[in-house]
Write an enzyme that holds these catalytic residues in place. Structure first.
Site, PDB file in Angstrom:
ATOM      1  N   HIS A 138      34.908  52.313  38.759  1.00  0.00           N
ATOM      2  CA  HIS A 138      35.884  51.894  37.717  1.00  0.00           C
ATOM      3  C   HIS A 138      35.453  52.998  36.622  1.00  0.00           C
ATOM      4  CE1 HIS A 138      39.099  49.312  36.304  1.00  0.00           C
ATOM      5  NE2 HIS A 138      38.640  49.378  35.158  1.00  0.00           N
ATOM      6  N   LYS A 202      49.854  49.702  26.702  1.00  0.00           N
ATOM      7  CA  LYS A 202      49.627  47.750  27.677  1.00  0.00           C
ATOM      8  C   LYS A 202      48.734  47.336  26.224  1.00  0.00           C
ATOM      9  CE  LYS A 202      45.934  48.813  31.066  1.00  0.00           C
ATOM     10  NZ  LYS A 202      45.748  49.090  32.259  1.00  0.00           N
ATOM     11  N   ASP A 234      45.450  46.215  42.020  1.00  0.00           N
ATOM     12  CA  ASP A 234      45.492  45.146  42.872  1.00  0.00           C
ATOM     13  C   ASP A 234      46.036  43.963  43.396  1.00  0.00           C
ATOM     14  OD1 ASP A 234      44.189  43.174  43.605  1.00  0.00           O
ATOM     15  OD2 ASP A 234      42.559  42.479  42.002  1.00  0.00           O
ATOM     16  N   GLY A 237      51.030  44.265  39.725  1.00  0.00           N
ATOM     17  CA  GLY A 237      51.742  44.652  38.625  1.00  0.00           C
ATOM     18  C   GLY A 237      51.398  45.376  37.135  1.00  0.00           C
TER      19      GLY A 237
END
Length: 325
Positions: A138, A202, A234, A237
């Site tokens: 990540h 975002k 995940d 969304g």
């Protein structure tokens, strides 16, 4: 690539945890090798028992485990496997974590929070791991959490080769889901024929997990076939919101690509219905296309097998990055 061993063959041993046995078997097939027989069972109270059915003394051991749900169980199983190898006098133990658990907890955002990604590295070292292999961490800084060698492999060539074979390159636009992954998107754009770049602005809640709001597109995507990429998805969304924003900005089509398809509920519903032409992922985590209209799963086994081969032969893992330093 299929590798063959003769005299050195007996010195390498390959082990797979129970989280994703199909991946372990696929890696073994790529290496023209067999997984070492292992007894693994759960006691009534949830404790895990491991015993290897062959001697591991002096062997170069590779332990593959995918950290899918229930993540904590599979992490503990890998630690116990490593401990058993260490106590069995294995010469070297390489922990292969295609998806590194707790990778999103790599720093403190506020006071009194853990750095769980560092804790995982400490647990692996304490158990007896000499080396770690993972795919698309990540954040790059996780490599520094482990004192031994860390081979950070990249799935980008697997994903971009597939995209190049299926979609015309002359109208592609590579889109990052946030500003933080623009560097990765730039590598993708160069690989995909110097495609233009865009990213989705975002905002993320620091109080509520998985709560992100996609606001607007930075860059020109009108009339473009957009490749929306991320390292992991995940609940879906963020990505579903990004698809909506791209379509509102005039994108002709949107294809989602990620290395790690975590796909916690309700990701399947969100990504099937968000308007994306296709969702492409790898099998670093076990996947099922059942119930999906648009999911494609690519195998990570060849990359892991080549990595194991280079480590075992003391070769260069860097050569597998295809031009990346």
């Amino acid at each position: 690539m299929t590798a063959h061993w003769t005299e050195s063959h007996k010195n390498m041993m390959l082990f797979s945890g129970r989280a994703h046995p199909e991946l372990g078997e696929a890696v073994a097939r790529e290496l023209n090798y067999e997984l070492t027989p292992t007894t693994a069972r759960d006691f009534a109270n949830g404790e895990i028992f491991i015993r290897f059915e062959e001697s591991v003394r002096g062997a170069d051991c590779f332990v593959i485990q995918s950290h899918t749900q229930p993540l904590n169980k599979w992490l503990m199983e890998q630690l116990i496997m490593i401990d058993a190898l260490k106590r069995g006098s294995a010469k070297r133990i390489t922990a292969i974590l295609p998806f590194y658990p707790y990778a999103r907890q790599d720093k403190k955002h506020r006071g009194r929070e853990p750095i769980s990604a560092r804790l995982v590295a400490d647990l692996l070292a304490t158990a007896g791991a000499d080396r770690i292999v993972s795919v698309d961490l990540h954040t790059d800084q996780i490599q520094g959490f482990f004192d031994g060698p860390v081979d950070h492999m990249h799935a980008m060539p697997i994903l971009t080769d597939y995209i190049s074979s299926k979609y015309p390159l002359d109208n592609l636009c590579v889109v990052s889901p946030d500003a933080g992954r623009v560097k990765v998107a730039e590598k993708w754009a160069n690989t995909l024929g110097a495609a233009p770049l865009a990213f989705v602005h975002k905002t993320r809640s620091v109080d509520v997990a998985n709560e992100v709001v996609s606001n607007r597109v930075v860059g020109d995507v009108e009339g473009k076939d957009c490749i929306l990429l991320d390292d992991m998805i995940d609940t879906g969304g963020t990505i579903a919101g990004a698809v909506r924003v791209l379509k509102e900005a005039g994108a002709k089509s949107v294809v989602i690509a990620c290395t790690h398809g975590v796909f916690s509920d309700p990701a399947r519903e969100r990504l099937s219905e968000c308007g994306a032409e296709e969702v492409i992922t790898t099998d670093t985590l076990p996947q099922s296309t059942e119930g999906w209209k648009n999911l494609t799963v690519l195998s990570i086994a060849p990359l892991l097998a080549k990595t194991i081969h280079e480590i075992f032969e003391n070769g260069s893992v860097t050569t597998l990055f295809e031009g990346e330093a």
